[in-house]
Enzyme design. Structure first.
Site, PDB file in Angstrom:
ATOM      1  N   GLU A  64       0.818  -1.208   0.000  1.00 59.42           N
ATOM      2  CA  GLU A  64       0.000   0.000   0.000  1.00 59.42           C
ATOM      3  C   GLU A  64       0.849   1.253   0.000  1.00 59.42           C
ATOM      4  O   GLU A  64       0.500   2.272  -0.610  1.00 59.42           O
ATOM      5  CB  GLU A  64      -0.931   0.009   1.211  1.00 59.42           C
ATOM      6  N   HIS A  72     -10.303  -4.168  10.689  1.00 62.96           N
ATOM      7  CA  HIS A  72     -11.013  -4.197   9.405  1.00 62.96           C
ATOM      8  C   HIS A  72     -12.218  -3.259   9.387  1.00 62.96           C
ATOM      9  O   HIS A  72     -13.125  -3.452   8.588  1.00 62.96           O
ATOM     10  CB  HIS A  72     -11.509  -5.615   9.092  1.00 62.96           C
TER      11      HIS A  72
END
Ligand code: TPP
Ligand code: MG
Lengths: 371, 332
Positions: free
Chosen positions: B60, B129
């Site tokens: 990322e 998450h």
């Protein structure tokens, strides 16, 4: 010849597993652990739907039993183990209890983390096993544990398990570099199962072994067929001994395969990211079956022994389900207490409250110059 | 009028943007797979080819830096993160580079990078998450932040971001993906810094952020039956932020509540209340109210999630109390 998923397929069915010279107790324990992990995962898969009581994402590790089985025999209680999202094998490898794992999946108060973490973020601090779902995060923390162990000069070690995709994160290479330069007592195990969710390794990484890239940092590496539990055990044993002896980190790249979908009990093969041939190959070369064949052939274990083990394991699994289902959900949550410690025992012992602060307001700032 | 759900509206916006301009590319883990990030990128690789729609390694940090670099060469990258939690490896690229690129080049260099980032709950997603850190990113100068609540807005804001001149973050809540709305077929814009009044009312201004918008509308409907007439405002973008629409409303209603799907401390709700009070504090008839998530990481257990996320009833009760009414007992 560098080992790769392609090369493993090219060589055909695996015939090299050898138990010669291995003591029978170790063999039986490896076998038992793999059988236990397999049956545990299959039972969870069966139970997930349609009851829908385990309301969290689970990354099952069916087909990847060899690494956790080996670690279960090599790690001591006060060693540390850090796992990625595919956590159940590592959790059990560290001797953490199955019933608390199940209760955690059910979100119950009696779960390993009282229902806060679920499968992908689970830990069992008493057993010194810690997980998390952010890729490569736990791996970096293992290096920190190794650093702490080195400073404290104990004989513990830190081990971390992750997939091949973790090596795409920058922190992976920072961790390898630091572990190498400081000769930290860390063992990195990479379960290379070819895929990151549905994306194959060759789309994400250049050819050649991850282990050869890691070796360039001066870290000792091993590359092997990860479904040969005897080889995996031997490699990890060496790595653990080196770490304990202060000889620094080792990176073990074990080629293996997950049978089930990336996440959840469903199969995700309808997406078309892997071939039926590939799946069949790996199922034929199952880590449990490969060992079992040798154990049976050489009379280390009989079919009756296997049945006895299975029955004992199934009883443990049934107990774990019963425990999880009977446990209550967590009570009303005290959010503050859950996020910050309610007490400061060391500070209480070492520090004193003081009310004498008197700041002199007639001072000038010293604005620093350019350097 | 044609209806489309939120996920399909994103898909349509991406497809149109790529048709309109060959420089638009889409990068992210699994963006070129059938599953297509909750359907939002499905089919793009078939239409535009594997050069313009690329699966990215699980990296990322460099993905954001790559997009910045590529934008200097004239591309207009759209990044996709399946969870905001995963994007955090790239906070350096965002906060030290992307957001201040225009500033430090004295306005001579533009970096039109669009970051699509998905947030929100789902079966036991747990603490790694589910984070929604819109307040963090709204704090950064130089980064536009949109948090669209409807299919109409997400399409317009995504197009506006892709063809704008500055880096933009679009925060999309998973719970909205299946919700339908009227979505025009053409490539239209929804501008940053323009709030919208979703429901007219005279007793209370309820500002709802992102996923809280449908909830606020339901609550307004419910409380209308009890004689509380609520004006629901959706700011749509946090940076730039439309203070005027909210202040005009509060000048009329003299009461303000904010529903924010982020943590209480340092919440954007606090920012909205503060800004409004700076202008109208002396005219308010009641202390302002904010409904946020508790200051806690997200618990996995469904039993705890039910307490963690505010329900319609929770919001309604807080408003009832604001009006001196009895809170209703929840059915559960
Ligand atoms: C920082 C970060 N990015 C993306 C993800 C989403 N994600 C979860 S599992 C996974 C695949 C991981 O593959 P690998 O490391 O090889 O382990 P495997 O699942 O194959 O066991 C991805 C990309 C994540 N959890 N964390
Ligand atoms: Mg993998």
């Amino acid at each position: 010849m560098t080992l790769s998923h392609e090369e493993i397929r090219r060589r055909g069915d695996y015939r090299d597993l050898s138990i010669d010279g291995f003591d029978h107790e170790t063999l039986k324990k490896l076998y038992y652990f793999m059988l236990r992990l397999r049956r545990c995962e299959l039972a969870l898969i069966d139970e997930y739907h349609p009851a829908d009581e385990m309301r969290c994402p689970i990354h099952f590790c069916v087909g990847q039993e060899a690494v956790p089985a080996s670690l279960s025999l090599l790690l001591k209680h006060d060693d540390y183990l850090f796992t990625h999202h595919r956590s159940h094998g590592y959790y059990l490898a560290k001797g953490a209890p199955m019933n608390e794992l199940f209760a955690e999946l059910y979100g119950k108060a009696s779960g390993a983390n009282g229902g806060k973490a679920g499968s992908q973020d689970i830990s069992h601090p008493q057993s010194r096993v810690y997980g998390g779902a952010i890729l490569a995060g736990a791996l970096g923390i293992a290096v920190g544990a190794g650093f702490g162990i080195q400073l404290k000069n104990t004989s513990q070690i830190a081990v971390t398990g992750s997939g091949e995709a973790a090596t795409e994160e920058g922190i992976f290479w920072e961790a390898i570099n630091f572990a190498s330069v400081k000769k930290l007592p860390v063992v990195f195990v990479c379960e290379n199962n070819r895929y990151s969710t549905h994306s194959p390794q060759e789309n994400r990484q250049p050819p050649g072994n991850i282990s050869s890239r890691v070796a360039a940092f001066g870290v000792r590496t091993e590359t092997l067929f990860g479904n040969d539990v005897i080889k995996v055990y031997a490699a990890l044993k060496k790595a653990v001994e080196r770490a304990r002896a202060g000889e620094g980190p080792t990176f073990v790249e074990a080629f293996t395969y997950r049978w089930n979908g990336h996440v959840g009990p469903e199969n995700d093969d309808h997406i078309g990211y892997r071939t039926a041939d590939e799946i069949e190959f790996w199922k034929r070369n199952c880590p449990i079956a490969l060992l079992e064949r040798q154990l049976f052939d050489q009379g280390v274990l009989s079919q009756a022994d296997k049945e006895k083990m299975s029955a004992e394991i199934d009883e443990e699994i049934a107990d774990a389900f019963a425990f999880a289902k009977a446990s209550p959900f967590p009570e009303d949550a005290d959010w503050r207490r859950l996020n910050l410690s309610p007490s400061t025992p060391l500070a209480d012992r070492l520090l004193k409250d003081d009310a004498s602060a008197q700041f002199d307001q007639n001072q000038q700032y010293a604005i620093p110059g350019p350097y | 009028m044609r209806k489309l759900n939120y996920g399909k509206a994103i898909n349509e916006a991406l497809g149109q943007a790529m048709e309109l301009c060959p420089d638009v590319i889409v990068l992210g883990q699994l963006v070129d797979y059938k599953s297509g990030i909750f359907g939002t990128t499905t089919g793009l690789v078939d239409r535009f080819g594997p050069k313009r729609v690329q699966d990215f390694p699980v990296s990322e940090s460099v993905m954001t830096a790559t997009a910045l670099g590529a934008s200097l060469v004239g591309l207009r990258p759209v990044l996709v993160h399946q969870r905001m939690d995963f994007m955090l490896y790239s906070v350096d690229a965002i906060a030290n580079w992307l957001a201040l690129w225009r500033f430090k080049s004295n306005g001579q260099s533009s970096v039109p990078v669009t970051i699509r980032v998905i947030v929100g709950r789902g079966w036991g997603q747990g603490p790694q998450h589910s984070k929604s850190l819109h307040a963090w990113f709204a704090h950064l100068p130089g980064l536009k932040v949109a948090i669209p609540a409807t299919a109409y807005d997400v399409k317009g804001l995504l197009l506006e971001s892709i063809f704008g001149e500055d880096p933009a973050m679009i925060i999309e809540n998973r719970s909205l993906f299946s919700m339908n709305d009227h979505v025009p077929e053409n490539a239209y814009r929804v501008r940053y810094g323009q709030a919208t009044i979703r429901r007219k009312g005279k007793d209370l201004t309820l500002v709802a952020i992102g996923v809280m918008v449908p909830m606020a509308l339901r609550v307004a409907e419910q409380l209308a039956k009890e004689g509380i007439d609520i004006e629901v405002i959706d700011p749509r973008t946090l940076t730039p932020f439309d203070e005027t629409t909210i202040c005009c409303s509060v000048a009329k209603t003299k009461r303000l509540a904010v529903a924010d799907p982020g943590w209480y401390t340092g919440s954007f709700a606090g920012e909205i209340i503060s800004r409004t009070c700076e202008h109208l504090g002396t005219q308010m008839k009641a202390a302002p109210l904010r409904v946020c998530l508790p200051d806690s990481h997200t618990p996995m257990s469904s039993a705890l999630e039910a307490r963690y996320y505010p329900s319609d009833e929770d919001v309604a009760n807080r408003i009832r109390v604001m009006f001196g009414r009895q809170p209703a007992c929840s059915a559960a």
